[in-house]
Design an enzyme around this catalytic site. Structure first.
Site, short mmCIF file in Angstrom:
data_model
loop_
_atom_site.label_atom_id
_atom_site.label_comp_id
_atom_site.label_asym_id
_atom_site.label_seq_id
_atom_site.Cartn_x
_atom_site.Cartn_y
_atom_site.Cartn_z
N HIS A 1 103.42 48.38 26.27
CA HIS A 1 102.96 47.69 27.49
C HIS A 1 102.72 48.69 28.62
O HIS A 1 103.61 48.99 29.41
CB HIS A 1 104.03 46.67 27.89
CG HIS A 1 103.55 45.67 28.88
ND1 HIS A 1 103.91 44.34 28.81
CD2 HIS A 1 102.77 45.79 29.98
CE1 HIS A 1 103.36 43.69 29.81
NE2 HIS A 1 102.67 44.53 30.54
N ASP B 1 105.83 48.28 31.05
CA ASP B 1 104.99 47.55 32.02
C ASP B 1 104.59 48.48 33.17
O ASP B 1 104.54 48.06 34.34
CB ASP B 1 105.68 46.28 32.53
CG ASP B 1 104.67 45.31 33.17
OD1 ASP B 1 103.47 45.64 33.23
OD2 ASP B 1 105.10 44.24 33.63
N PRO C 1 102.01 42.94 42.45
CA PRO C 1 103.23 43.15 41.69
C PRO C 1 103.07 44.30 40.69
O PRO C 1 102.01 44.47 40.11
CB PRO C 1 103.42 41.83 40.96
CG PRO C 1 102.03 41.30 40.78
CD PRO C 1 101.21 41.81 41.94
N GLY C 2 104.13 45.08 40.50
CA GLY C 2 104.11 46.11 39.47
C GLY C 2 104.71 47.40 39.96
O GLY C 2 104.75 47.68 41.17
O1 DOR Z 1 104.07 43.30 37.73
C1 DOR Z 1 103.12 43.21 36.99
N1 DOR Z 1 102.02 43.98 37.15
N2 DOR Z 1 103.14 42.31 36.01
C2 DOR Z 1 102.08 42.05 35.24
O2 DOR Z 1 102.18 41.22 34.37
C3 DOR Z 1 100.79 42.74 35.49
C4 DOR Z 1 101.02 44.04 36.14
C5 DOR Z 1 99.77 44.66 36.70
O3 DOR Z 1 98.73 44.67 36.02
O4 DOR Z 1 99.82 45.20 37.81
#
Ligand code: DOR
Length: 429
Positions: free
Chosen positions: A56, A303, A321-322
């Site tokens: 991921h 991720d 998010p991320g």
């Molecule tokens: O936090 C996240 N960011 N969760 C996800 O499922 C997608 C990802 C992103 O692509 O930035």
């Protein structure tokens, strides 16, 4: 014949030995390997593990090359001990056709630091409405083995059923981003006391758990294999334990951040902590660690989600998010799993390499450290301590939640089929 001898290395953290690599393959192991003519590297005390496999990763190419490219993401991966990564499909344009997945695959080969496997989208444009041409992508040069709309949930149960049915025929795996969208409209943080205190709209655990339960039942109904992305709640672990006991073919990953961080961190409103699914409670992280040790959760996946400064250094609700993950994953696993005695180094090999390789069906990754096997290895200094600095990571983006944190365990060398791809913080293309 090109030979390299790693002297004093500890396979799986066991007794020191020498390891001879010839033409990309482990040619000999033992204290009496012939070093004549070989390049000898002192690897005294380093733990040797099979190269890590990340199911991921967001490499952002094509579309957001201002945050990461296949080049920089591959470098981050090699420096993090990875020898294979799965590049998620939520690029721009979306990887929902053979042209895009072949582009990603080809760029990965050209860069050559890590095997880059494109993930194909399940639905056209991630729209959740029309199945993408899974067969064309699976049979393309890129040989897509995993399909996911990650970032979005395949919420329509009929579409999910069809995707699972096709996946069995194609011998590929569907990876679900489990989030019932009707339950997370406007959601900003884990629904609980902390979100209430901070005045942030809640993302309830049941939004994840209801989809995991539904999809386990669909996997049973179709006889397909199912993979669950970024498990974040104790309830999901409970459902997976039940499903596995029924013989349902489901596997699951947990991210380093869901093992280490919890929603207490949100009190600063710093969007570096914003991620989807959100950081949960300390009680959840405890259950996730135990479930990973037990095998209810199969593997760790990063991720890795690079974002531009303007999308992170802003108010919470507007932030994307991320968080970055490739170069910190091993250290977080050491902190959360090895130090507390939940996993030994064999266990680390299982969750970072062997299981993810099996789930994705990679024949030459996650292999045992044995004579005749590919020399695809990660050498780790188990005693090193280092301080994370986002600006020093290889990614273009710098959104690490571990900024300034001291972490244990450092990747020293990564080898892909006998070739050193990273050593002492430098990549070797
Ligand atoms: O936090 C996240 N960011 N969760 C996800 O499922 C997608 C990802 C992103 O692509 O930035």
């Amino acid at each position: 014949m090109t030979s390299l001898v790693l002297r004093g290395v500890r396979p799986y953290g066991e007794d020191p030995t020498d390891l001879e690599i010839t033409d990309g393959v482990i040619a000999a192991i033992g204290s009496d390997v012939d070093t004549g003519g070989a390049e000898v590297r002192d690897a005294g005390g380093l733990v040797a593990l099979p190269g890590f496999v990340d199911l991921h990763t967001h490499l952002r190419e094509p579309g957001r090359e201002d945050t990461e490219t296949i080049d920089t993401g591959s470098a981050a991966a090699a420096l993090g001990g990875y020898t294979a990564v799965f590049a998620m499909a939520n690029t721009d344009p979306v990887a929902d056709n053979a042209v895009i997945v072949e582009h990603v695959w080809r760029r990965g080969r050209e860069v050559g630091l890590v095997d880059v496997h494109p993930v194909g989208a399940v639905t056209v444009g991630l729209n959740g409405e029309q199945l993408a041409e899974l067969g064309t992508m699976a049979r393309s040069q890129a040989r897509v083995r995993m399909f996911s709309d990650d970032g979005r949930c395949v919420a329509d149960p009929l579409l999910m059923r069809r995707a699972l049915e096709y996946s069995t025929a194609l011998d590929v795996v569907v990876a679900q981003h489990a989030e019932e969208p009707r339950l997370t409209v406007g959601a900003q943080a884990h629904e609980g006391e902390q979100a209430a205190r901070l005045g942030l709209a809640g993302w309830p655990a049941v939004a994840e758990e209801s989809i995991v339960a539904r999809d386990c039942l669909l996997a049973r109904h179709t006889g397909a294999r199912l993979h669950i992305c970024h498990v974040s709640t104790a309830g999901t672990a409970e459902i997976l334990r039940w499903a596995k006991a029924q013989g349902i073919q489901v596997s699951a990953e947990v991210t380093p951040h869901h093992l280490l961080l919890d929603d207490e961190r949100l009190s600063t409103y710093d969007p570096v902590n914003k991620v989807n699914p959100p950081l949960r409670t300390a009680a959840d992280t405890k259950v996730l660690r135990e479930a990973l040790a037990e095998g209810v959760l199969d593997c760790v996946a990063t991720d890795h989600a690079p974002h531009a400064p303007q999308d992170k250094d802003c108010e919470w609700s507007g932030a994307r998010p991320g968080m970055l993950g490739l170069q910190t994953a091993l250290a977080v696993v050491v902190r959360t799993m090895v130090e507390p005695g939940l996993l030994d180094w064999r266990g680390v090999a299982r969750v970072l390499s062997e299981r993810p390789a099996e789930i994705a069906g990679l024949p030459d990754q996650g292999r045992p450290i044995d004579v005749g096997e590919p020399a695809t290895l990660t050498l780790v200094d188990p005693d090193a301590r280092w301080t994370v600095r986002g600006a020093e990571l290889a990614s273009i983006a710098a959104n690490t939640p571990y900024e300034g944190m001291e972490l244990p365990g450092r990747v020293v060398t990564t080898l892909l089929r006998g070739r050193v791809t990273a050593h002492d913080g430098e990549v070797h293309a």
